[in-house]
Design a protein around this motif. Sequence first.
Motif, PDB file in Angstrom:
ATOM      1  N   GLY A 191       0.656  -1.096   0.210  1.00 24.58           N
ATOM      2  CA  GLY A 191       0.354   0.163   0.229  1.00 24.58           C
ATOM      3  C   GLY A 191       0.648   0.904   0.290  1.00 24.58           C
ATOM      4  O   GLY A 191       0.156   2.048  -0.223  1.00 24.58           O
ATOM      5  N   THR A 192       2.124   1.540   0.303  1.00 21.17           N
ATOM      6  CA  THR A 192       2.926   2.572   0.365  1.00 21.17           C
ATOM      7  C   THR A 192       3.956   2.593  -0.839  1.00 21.17           C
ATOM      8  O   THR A 192       3.214   1.959  -2.018  1.00 21.17           O
ATOM      9  N   SER A 193       4.550   4.022  -1.476  1.00 22.86           N
ATOM     10  CA  SER A 193       4.902   4.159  -2.427  1.00 22.86           C
ATOM     11  C   SER A 193       5.716   3.719  -2.413  1.00 22.86           C
ATOM     12  O   SER A 193       6.991   4.129  -1.052  1.00 22.86           O
ATOM     13  N   VAL A 194       6.787   3.697  -3.507  1.00 17.30           N
ATOM     14  CA  VAL A 194       8.531   3.565  -3.500  1.00 17.30           C
ATOM     15  C   VAL A 194       9.296   3.756  -4.388  1.00 17.30           C
ATOM     16  O   VAL A 194       9.033   3.782  -5.160  1.00 17.30           O
ATOM     17  N   LYS A 195      10.135   5.221  -4.259  1.00 13.54           N
ATOM     18  CA  LYS A 195      10.576   5.459  -5.240  1.00 13.54           C
ATOM     19  C   LYS A 195      12.339   5.158  -5.276  1.00 13.54           C
ATOM     20  O   LYS A 195      12.887   5.715  -4.607  1.00 13.54           O
ATOM     21  N   ILE A 196      12.865   4.663  -7.102  1.00 10.82           N
ATOM     22  CA  ILE A 196      13.787   3.902  -6.957  1.00 10.82           C
ATOM     23  C   ILE A 196      14.799   5.145  -8.312  1.00 10.82           C
ATOM     24  O   ILE A 196      13.604   5.473  -8.918  1.00 10.82           O
TER      25      ILE A 196
ATOM     26  N   PHE B  63       3.415   2.842 -12.154  1.00 12.18           N
ATOM     27  CA  PHE B  63       4.597   3.061 -12.120  1.00 12.18           C
ATOM     28  C   PHE B  63       5.165   4.466 -12.939  1.00 12.18           C
ATOM     29  O   PHE B  63       4.915   4.679 -14.146  1.00 12.18           O
ATOM     30  N   LEU B  64       5.102   5.259 -12.169  1.00 11.73           N
ATOM     31  CA  LEU B  64       4.964   6.774 -12.326  1.00 11.73           C
ATOM     32  C   LEU B  64       6.714   7.001 -12.703  1.00 11.73           C
ATOM     33  O   LEU B  64       7.840   6.768 -12.243  1.00 11.73           O
ATOM     34  N   ILE B  65       7.053   6.952 -14.306  1.00  6.33           N
ATOM     35  CA  ILE B  65       8.383   7.833 -14.632  1.00  6.33           C
ATOM     36  C   ILE B  65       9.267   9.157 -14.730  1.00  6.33           C
ATOM     37  O   ILE B  65       7.533   9.969 -15.684  1.00  6.33           O
ATOM     38  N   ASN B  66       9.579   9.678 -13.535  1.00  7.09           N
ATOM     39  CA  ASN B  66      10.158  11.033 -14.923  1.00  7.09           C
ATOM     40  C   ASN B  66      11.246  10.930 -14.564  1.00  7.09           C
ATOM     41  O   ASN B  66      12.090  10.335 -14.015  1.00  7.09           O
ATOM     42  N   HIS B  67      11.492  11.728 -15.536  1.00  2.00           N
ATOM     43  CA  HIS B  67      12.920  12.038 -16.158  1.00  2.00           C
ATOM     44  C   HIS B  67      12.855  13.741 -16.403  1.00  2.00           C
ATOM     45  O   HIS B  67      12.821  14.319 -17.418  1.00  2.00           O
ATOM     46  N   ALA B  68      13.250  14.801 -15.336  1.00  2.00           N
ATOM     47  CA  ALA B  68      13.637  16.303 -14.822  1.00  2.00           C
ATOM     48  C   ALA B  68      14.250  17.452 -15.883  1.00  2.00           C
ATOM     49  O   ALA B  68      14.775  17.451 -15.824  1.00  2.00           O
ATOM     50  N   SER B  69      15.658  15.822 -15.698  1.00  2.00           N
ATOM     51  CA  SER B  69      16.962  16.505 -15.453  1.00  2.00           C
ATOM     52  C   SER B  69      17.074  15.474 -16.161  1.00  2.00           C
ATOM     53  O   SER B  69      17.395  14.163 -17.026  1.00  2.00           O
TER      54      SER B  69
ATOM     55  N   THR C 277      20.406  14.230 -15.489  1.00  7.95           N
ATOM     56  CA  THR C 277      20.967  12.611 -15.662  1.00  7.95           C
ATOM     57  C   THR C 277      20.304  12.483 -14.538  1.00  7.95           C
ATOM     58  O   THR C 277      20.686  11.596 -13.853  1.00  7.95           O
ATOM     59  N   LEU C 278      19.155  12.526 -14.747  1.00 10.86           N
ATOM     60  CA  LEU C 278      18.177  11.740 -13.207  1.00 10.86           C
ATOM     61  C   LEU C 278      17.001  11.299 -13.933  1.00 10.86           C
ATOM     62  O   LEU C 278      16.691  11.937 -14.489  1.00 10.86           O
ATOM     63  N   SER C 279      16.269   9.811 -14.209  1.00 17.44           N
ATOM     64  CA  SER C 279      15.120   9.792 -13.925  1.00 17.44           C
ATOM     65  C   SER C 279      14.860   8.529 -13.072  1.00 17.44           C
ATOM     66  O   SER C 279      15.558   8.266 -12.057  1.00 17.44           O
ATOM     67  N   THR C 280      13.386   9.085 -11.831  1.00 20.53           N
ATOM     68  CA  THR C 280      12.837   8.280 -10.580  1.00 20.53           C
ATOM     69  C   THR C 280      12.088   7.162 -11.886  1.00 20.53           C
ATOM     70  O   THR C 280      10.849   7.596 -12.431  1.00 20.53           O
ATOM     71  N   LEU C 281      11.572   6.337 -10.628  1.00 21.29           N
ATOM     72  CA  LEU C 281      10.716   5.143 -11.079  1.00 21.29           C
ATOM     73  C   LEU C 281       9.625   5.394  -9.948  1.00 21.29           C
ATOM     74  O   LEU C 281      10.525   4.650  -8.716  1.00 21.29           O
TER      75      LEU C 281
ATOM     76  N   SER D  71      10.622  -7.614  -6.862  1.00 24.77           N
ATOM     77  CA  SER D  71      10.714  -7.671  -7.877  1.00 24.77           C
ATOM     78  C   SER D  71      12.118  -7.214  -8.804  1.00 24.77           C
ATOM     79  O   SER D  71      12.772  -6.139  -7.451  1.00 24.77           O
ATOM     80  N   PHE D  72      12.949  -7.328  -9.190  1.00 24.00           N
ATOM     81  CA  PHE D  72      14.580  -6.561  -9.333  1.00 24.00           C
ATOM     82  C   PHE D  72      13.852  -5.217 -11.266  1.00 24.00           C
ATOM     83  O   PHE D  72      13.896  -6.144 -11.561  1.00 24.00           O
ATOM     84  N   TYR D  73      14.283  -4.794 -10.226  1.00 27.45           N
ATOM     85  CA  TYR D  73      14.120  -3.258 -11.270  1.00 27.45           C
ATOM     86  C   TYR D  73      15.583  -2.534 -11.838  1.00 27.45           C
ATOM     87  O   TYR D  73      16.274  -2.652 -11.068  1.00 27.45           O
ATOM     88  N   ILE D  74      15.509  -3.038 -12.798  1.00 30.90           N
ATOM     89  CA  ILE D  74      17.071  -2.068 -13.408  1.00 30.90           C
ATOM     90  C   ILE D  74      16.270  -0.815 -14.228  1.00 30.90           C
ATOM     91  O   ILE D  74      16.006  -1.089 -15.413  1.00 30.90           O
TER      92      ILE D  74
END
Lengths: 116, 117
Positions: B16-21, B67-73, B75-79, B90-93
Motif C-alpha cells: 500500500g505504500t509507494s517506493v521511489k527508485i 509505475f510513475l516515471i519522471n525524467h526531469a533532468s 542526469t536523473l530519472s525516477t521510477l 521484483s528486480f528493477y533495472i
Amino acid sequence: AQSVAQPEDQVNVAEGNPLTVKCTYSVSGNPYLFWYVQYPNRGLQFLLKYITGDNLVKGSYGFEAEFNKSQTSFHLKKPSALVSDSALYFCAVRDLTGAAGNKLTFGGGTRVLVKP
Amino acid sequence: GAVVSQHPSRVICKSGTSVKIECRSLDFQATTMFWYRQFPKQSLMLMATSNEGSKATYEQGVEKDKFLINHASLTLSTLTVTSAHPEDSSFYICSATPRGGFNYGYTFGSGTRLTVV
C-alpha cells in the motif's frame, strides 16, 4: 518485430575448456547486437557489441563473438573459461529500422556454470 | 567510461505504500533512460522509455499510473511504484544512453531489489 533467442537455459563447462553461449536473432533491418553479463543481484555489464565491420568482435574479459548474417547468429565465445565467468549472460538486439525505436530486445538469458 | 548509479539497491516496503527508485547518469547526459523489470531467473522486460523533458512511453501491459516515471533532468530519472503490492516485488533495472549514443551501447544501473510485504 525484433526478437532474440538463446536456446540454452544453462551451459556447464569445466574450467580451462572453451565456452560458447548461443544467440540467434530476428530483425527486419540491419541489427546492432550486444552481449551483457549479469552477476547475482547486480545490473548488466557490457561485454561487446557488433555494429558493422569485422564479423569477429572482441570484447571484455577475453570474450569474443562472431556475427553470422546468413545464420542470423551472434554466438559468444571464450577460449578458456574461468570459474569467475559463472554468471547469467544476455544477448540483445537493436533494430536499426527504427520500428522498435532505440529499444533493446533481450534474449531469455543463459546461465553459465564453470566448474573447477 | 559511462556510469549509471541506481539507488536504493534494496528496499522493503509495506503493501500500500509507494517506493521511489532513482537512476542517475554520473558522467554523461542521459537523454534517454529505460526502465526494466526482471523476475527471478528470467530475462529483462522493458517497462518504459523516458526522454528528458517529455512523458515516458510505456510498453503494452504496463500501468502508467502504477509505475510513475519522471525524467526531469539530463542526469536523473525516477521510477515510483505507487500503492505497492506483493506482486510488484521484483528486480528493477534502469539503463541510460546519451544523445546520439545508442550506437555506443547502453549503460545499466546495478538494479534495485524491491520486496513488498
